[in-house]
Enzyme design. Structure first.
Site, PDB file in Angstrom:
ATOM      1  N   LYS A  79       0.791  -1.247   0.000  1.00 28.24           N
ATOM      2  CA  LYS A  79       0.000   0.000   0.000  1.00 28.24           C
ATOM      3  C   LYS A  79       0.820   1.292   0.000  1.00 28.24           C
ATOM      4  O   LYS A  79       0.358   2.342   0.440  1.00 28.24           O
ATOM      5  CB  LYS A  79      -0.993   0.028   1.186  1.00 28.24           C
ATOM      6  N   THR A  80       2.036   1.192  -0.496  1.00 25.64           N
ATOM      7  CA  THR A  80       2.895   2.377  -0.497  1.00 25.64           C
ATOM      8  C   THR A  80       3.158   2.921  -1.905  1.00 25.64           C
ATOM      9  O   THR A  80       3.957   3.846  -2.060  1.00 25.64           O
ATOM     10  CB  THR A  80       4.250   2.062   0.172  1.00 25.64           C
ATOM     11  N   THR A  83       1.840  -0.642  -7.106  1.00 26.90           N
ATOM     12  CA  THR A  83       1.164  -0.798  -8.407  1.00 26.90           C
ATOM     13  C   THR A  83       1.617   0.307  -9.358  1.00 26.90           C
ATOM     14  O   THR A  83       1.907   0.058 -10.539  1.00 26.90           O
ATOM     15  CB  THR A  83      -0.376  -0.718  -8.198  1.00 26.90           C
ATOM     16  N   HIS A 140       7.553  -7.626  -1.570  1.00 27.27           N
ATOM     17  CA  HIS A 140       7.248  -6.880  -0.346  1.00 27.27           C
ATOM     18  C   HIS A 140       8.159  -7.329   0.800  1.00 27.27           C
ATOM     19  O   HIS A 140       8.034  -6.819   1.903  1.00 27.27           O
ATOM     20  CB  HIS A 140       5.801  -7.142   0.090  1.00 27.27           C
ATOM     21  N   SER A 170      -4.741   3.162   3.679  1.00 29.48           N
ATOM     22  CA  SER A 170      -4.876   2.471   2.397  1.00 29.48           C
ATOM     23  C   SER A 170      -5.042   0.966   2.642  1.00 29.48           C
ATOM     24  O   SER A 170      -5.892   0.316   2.024  1.00 29.48           O
ATOM     25  CB  SER A 170      -3.644   2.741   1.535  1.00 29.48           C
ATOM     26  N   ARG A 300      -7.566   3.172  -5.546  1.00 29.58           N
ATOM     27  CA  ARG A 300      -8.630   3.781  -4.742  1.00 29.58           C
ATOM     28  C   ARG A 300      -8.584   5.276  -5.011  1.00 29.58           C
ATOM     29  O   ARG A 300      -8.944   5.737  -6.072  1.00 29.58           O
ATOM     30  CB  ARG A 300      -8.434   3.409  -3.261  1.00 29.58           C
ATOM     31  N   GLY A 302      -5.591   7.363  -4.267  1.00 32.96           N
ATOM     32  CA  GLY A 302      -4.248   7.772  -4.676  1.00 32.96           C
ATOM     33  C   GLY A 302      -3.922   9.191  -4.257  1.00 32.96           C
ATOM     34  O   GLY A 302      -3.291   9.942  -5.002  1.00 32.96           O
TER      35      GLY A 302
HETATM   36  P1  PAP Z   1      -0.153  -3.264  -3.186  1.00 31.66           P
HETATM   37  O1  PAP Z   1       0.886  -3.266  -2.131  1.00 31.66           O
HETATM   38  O2  PAP Z   1      -1.322  -4.141  -2.852  1.00 31.66           O
HETATM   39  O3  PAP Z   1       0.373  -3.513  -4.550  1.00 31.66           O
HETATM   40  P2  PAP Z   1      -0.014  -0.462  -3.616  1.00 31.66           P
HETATM   41  O4  PAP Z   1      -0.086  -0.306  -5.070  1.00 31.66           O
HETATM   42  O5  PAP Z   1       1.337  -0.411  -2.980  1.00 31.66           O
HETATM   43  O6  PAP Z   1      -0.768  -1.778  -3.180  1.00 31.66           O
HETATM   44  O7  PAP Z   1      -0.869   0.668  -2.901  1.00 31.66           O
HETATM   45  C1  PAP Z   1      -2.164   0.987  -3.296  1.00 31.66           C
HETATM   46  C2  PAP Z   1      -2.274   2.495  -3.143  1.00 31.66           C
HETATM   47  O8  PAP Z   1      -1.657   3.126  -4.262  1.00 31.66           O
HETATM   48  C3  PAP Z   1      -3.728   2.942  -3.139  1.00 31.66           C
HETATM   49  O9  PAP Z   1      -3.727   4.125  -2.336  1.00 31.66           O
HETATM   50  P3  PAP Z   1      -5.032   4.683  -1.581  1.00 31.66           P
HETATM   51  O10 PAP Z   1      -5.682   3.513  -0.921  1.00 31.66           O
HETATM   52  O11 PAP Z   1      -4.533   5.708  -0.613  1.00 31.66           O
HETATM   53  O12 PAP Z   1      -5.873   5.279  -2.645  1.00 31.66           O
HETATM   54  C4  PAP Z   1      -3.954   3.240  -4.602  1.00 31.66           C
HETATM   55  O13 PAP Z   1      -5.036   4.102  -4.842  1.00 31.66           O
HETATM   56  C5  PAP Z   1      -2.621   3.897  -4.963  1.00 31.66           C
HETATM   57  N1  PAP Z   1      -2.338   3.833  -6.395  1.00 31.66           N
HETATM   58  C6  PAP Z   1      -2.537   2.783  -7.240  1.00 31.66           C
HETATM   59  N2  PAP Z   1      -2.153   3.120  -8.470  1.00 31.66           N
HETATM   60  C7  PAP Z   1      -1.735   4.396  -8.440  1.00 31.66           C
HETATM   61  C8  PAP Z   1      -1.232   5.313  -9.426  1.00 31.66           C
HETATM   62  N3  PAP Z   1      -1.133   4.967 -10.682  1.00 31.66           N
HETATM   63  N4  PAP Z   1      -0.887   6.553  -9.004  1.00 31.66           N
HETATM   64  C9  PAP Z   1      -0.991   6.924  -7.704  1.00 31.66           C
HETATM   65  N5  PAP Z   1      -1.468   6.118  -6.742  1.00 31.66           N
HETATM   66  C10 PAP Z   1      -1.825   4.862  -7.096  1.00 31.66           C
END
Ligand code: PAP
Length: 338
Positions: A79-80, A83, A140, A170, A300, A302
């Site tokens: 969640k950092t 993606t 991770h 997140s 979500r 972001g």
């Molecule tokens: P993961 O560890 O399960 O892969 P990860 O992608 O690290 O998750 O984190 C998801 C967060 O990145 C979400 O944040 P939020 O819950 O605060 O909204 C998600 O919205 C955000 N995120 C995913 N894709 C992007 C992007 N392209 N640009 C910016 N933020 C993003």
């Protein structure tokens, strides 16, 4: 990288799930989360908390994974910004292949997690994906738990971290969505319990602060090997950081590419709005064998500072206290703290 695809490489030196019993036995002796998590079995190993199946994979990969010298590892706590970083890194290394004809860009019909493998997740879900021809893989796992062959190599590492309160919030939303999709509605999981786990260091792959610190210290000692990045910096100056990432990855943008707007195109392609509007990311699923995760759960809001919509003042203060104690002495501060 040449525009033609290089041949596949072999990174797994064992057959799938071999030695499974040995790792299961080790895991059975480890401390477990108490009270137990409603969905996952969580074990403590080497000071960090792991889901039992990703720990089994981590133990096996530690011994059996063969890193290639040109590999680049995208490392993060959940969640950092994983993606997003996967989408950007994938776009940087494949730009010769897809930039002229973006309609064939895999990011248009695959979630970024299906473009860049995650070591300990794909080990079970799709082991042949670890033999990707692209030199970009993700994980991770904490620094000290990386596969031996990665630790012993000069492979480059890009680490992304995020302000702890936003990371927790997140995770809370993501995990809640997962539990609902698994049909676990009356799970007894509350925000207070989940907060206690995160705050007490018992989050997935946590303690969160220790995970960050291990990679941060390595980036200070070996900046040519570990590029340390925050979600907040990437958000506030995406263009500049994408250029820096490309340089670090050994694929700097040429002057011609910069003039042609290639960096802007990559940034736009990987923007959360563009990605989350794609059909695959609205309605597709990421298949993890025992679970199917909706691709939409990776996108979500972001935003920076969304913690304000969920956490109480006391919760925020108690997380900030740990952040100050752990991060400030080594000079690590998030933009909101400067
Ligand atoms: P993961 O560890 O399960 O892969 P990860 O992608 O690290 O998750 O984190 C998801 C967060 O990145 C979400 O944040 P939020 O819950 O605060 O909204 C998600 O919205 C955000 N995120 C995913 N894709 C992007 C992007 N392209 N640009 C910016 N933020 C993003």
């Amino acid at each position: 990288m040449p525009s033609s695809s290089p041949s596949k490489v072999s990174r797994l030196s064992i057959s799938e799930n071999s030695n499974e019993t040995k790792y299961k036995e080790i895991i059975s002796t480890l401390p477990k989360l108490d009270p137990p998590h409603p969905t996952y079995e969580i074990n403590q190993y080497n000071g960090f908390w792991f889901h039992s199946s990703t720990l089994e994979a981590t133990l096996s990969l530690s011994e059996n994974f063969k890193a290639q010298p040109s590999d680049i590892y995208l490392c993060s706590s959940p969640k950092t910004g994983t993606t997003w970083l996967k989408a950007l890194a994938f776009s940087i290394v494949t730009r010769d292949r897809f930039l002229d004809d973006d309609s064939s860009n895999p990011l248009l019909n695959k979630v970024p997690h299906n473009c860049v493998p995650t070591l300990e997740v794909d080990y079970y879900a799709n082991p042949s994906f670890l033999d990707t021809d692209l030199p970009v893989l993700a994980t991770h796992v904490p620094y000290a738990c990386l596969p031996r062959s990665v630790l012993d190599s000069d492979c480059k590492i890009i680490y992304i971290c995020r302000e702890p309160k936003d990371t927790f919030v997140s995770w809370w939303h993501y995990d809640k969505k997962q539990q609902e999709s698994f049909g676990i509605v009356e799970s007894g999981k509350t925000l207070e319990q989940e907060f206690k786990w995160f705050h007490g260091g018992k989050s997935m792959y946590g303690p969160y602060w220790d995970h960050v610190l291990e990679y941060f210290k390595e980036s200070v000692q070996r900046p040519e090997r570990v590029f340390f990045l925050t979600y907040e910096d990437l958000k506030s100056d995406t263009l500049n950081y994408v250029k820096k990432l490309a340089e670090f990855m050994g694929k700097p943008f040429t002057e011609e590419e910069v003039n042609q707007g290639v960096v802007e195109k990559i940034v736009a392609r990987c923007n959360i709005k563009s990605l989350s509007n794609l059909e695959v990311n609205k309605s597709g699923f990421f298949d993890l064998k025992q679970w199917k995760i909706s691709n939409s759960s990776y996108f979500r809001k972001g935003e920076v500072g969304d913690w304000k919509n969920l956490l109480t003042e006391d919760m925020a203060k108690s997380i900030d206290k740990i952040t100050e104690e752990k991060f400030h002495p080594v000079g690590l501060k998030f933009p909101s703290e400067k």
